[in-house]
Enzyme design. Structure first.
Site, PDB file in Angstrom:
ATOM      1  N   THR A  40      38.754  42.115  28.795  1.00  0.00           N
ATOM      2  CA  THR A  40      39.474  42.694  29.875  1.00  0.00           C
ATOM      3  C   THR A  40      39.354  42.995  31.981  1.00  0.00           C
ATOM      4  OG1 THR A  40      38.300  44.829  29.733  1.00  0.00           O
ATOM      5  CG2 THR A  40      39.326  44.900  27.927  1.00  0.00           C
ATOM      6  N   HIS A  92      43.601  43.669  52.402  1.00  0.00           N
ATOM      7  CA  HIS A  92      42.922  44.993  52.969  1.00  0.00           C
ATOM      8  C   HIS A  92      42.037  45.822  52.095  1.00  0.00           C
ATOM      9  CE1 HIS A  92      47.556  46.235  52.795  1.00  0.00           C
ATOM     10  NE2 HIS A  92      47.158  45.608  53.408  1.00  0.00           N
ATOM     11  N   HIS A  97      42.027  48.736  57.679  1.00  0.00           N
ATOM     12  CA  HIS A  97      41.148  48.179  56.514  1.00  0.00           C
ATOM     13  C   HIS A  97      39.688  48.085  57.303  1.00  0.00           C
ATOM     14  CE1 HIS A  97      45.467  47.591  55.448  1.00  0.00           C
ATOM     15  NE2 HIS A  97      45.292  46.472  55.929  1.00  0.00           N
ATOM     16  N   ASP A 143      31.297  36.538  30.034  1.00  0.00           N
ATOM     17  CA  ASP A 143      30.116  37.082  29.223  1.00  0.00           C
ATOM     18  C   ASP A 143      31.233  35.806  27.811  1.00  0.00           C
ATOM     19  OD1 ASP A 143      33.190  38.071  28.524  1.00  0.00           O
ATOM     20  OD2 ASP A 143      32.323  39.881  27.817  1.00  0.00           O
ATOM     21  N   CYS A 187      35.690  38.808  31.771  1.00  0.00           N
ATOM     22  CA  CYS A 187      34.829  39.420  30.084  1.00  0.00           C
ATOM     23  C   CYS A 187      36.226  39.735  29.553  1.00  0.00           C
ATOM     24  CB  CYS A 187      34.746  40.578  30.485  1.00  0.00           C
ATOM     25  SG  CYS A 187      35.066  42.098  30.817  1.00  0.00           S
TER      26      CYS A 187
END
Length: 143
Positions: A66, A97, A133, A7, A64
């Site tokens: 955060t 993993h 995994h 964004d 973005c």
């Protein structure tokens, strides 16, 4: 091919990541946004996730401010395992993993140098393929 999207809050970092990938000869597809003009992160999180889920791109990177909103958006798409990473160890472990196929970065959280290091680790670490995994990824996919 790496799908990449952001964004407006991640636009500058996205441009740096694209340059970094191009310098390494890694092709990428810029899914937007294409300016600093305010826009909705979900649009670009979904676009990157769709490209990866459909197999048009091997992996994705979403950015973005955060990394939270765009990673949530990407993870709403079946077959996507998007991991928000703020350090290189997390990037390594999510590939080893979780076989994460999309990396999320927070442009307001990590600086450019650290972000590029995280990208390199994410792209250069292969999934371990260990049975435990694989089993856990299967459990993620079936819920």
């Amino acid at each position: 091919m790496i799908a990449i999207g952001s964004d407006h809050g991640g636009f500058e970092l996205k441009q740096s990541v694209i340059r970094h990938l191009e310098e390494q000869g890694i092709p990428c597809e810029d899914m937007g946004c294409h300016s600093r003009e305010s826009c909705d992160y979900a649009v670009f999180g979904h676009a990157v996730a769709k490209a990866v889920a459909e197999g048009r791109c091997e992996r994705g990177i979403v950015i973005c401010t955060t990394g939270i909103g765009i990673s949530i958006s990407a993870n709403k798409n079946p077959g996507i395992r998007c991991a928000l990473c703020g350090d290189s160890f997390s990037a390594k472990m999510t590939r080893l993993h979780n076989d994460a196929n999309v990396l999320a970065l927070g442009a307001g959280i990590v600086g450019t140098n650290l972000a590029l290091e995280i990208v390199d680790v994410f792209l250069n670490t292969e999934f371990s393929g260990e049975e435990r995994h694989l089993r856990r990824i299967g459990l993620i996919e079936t819920v």
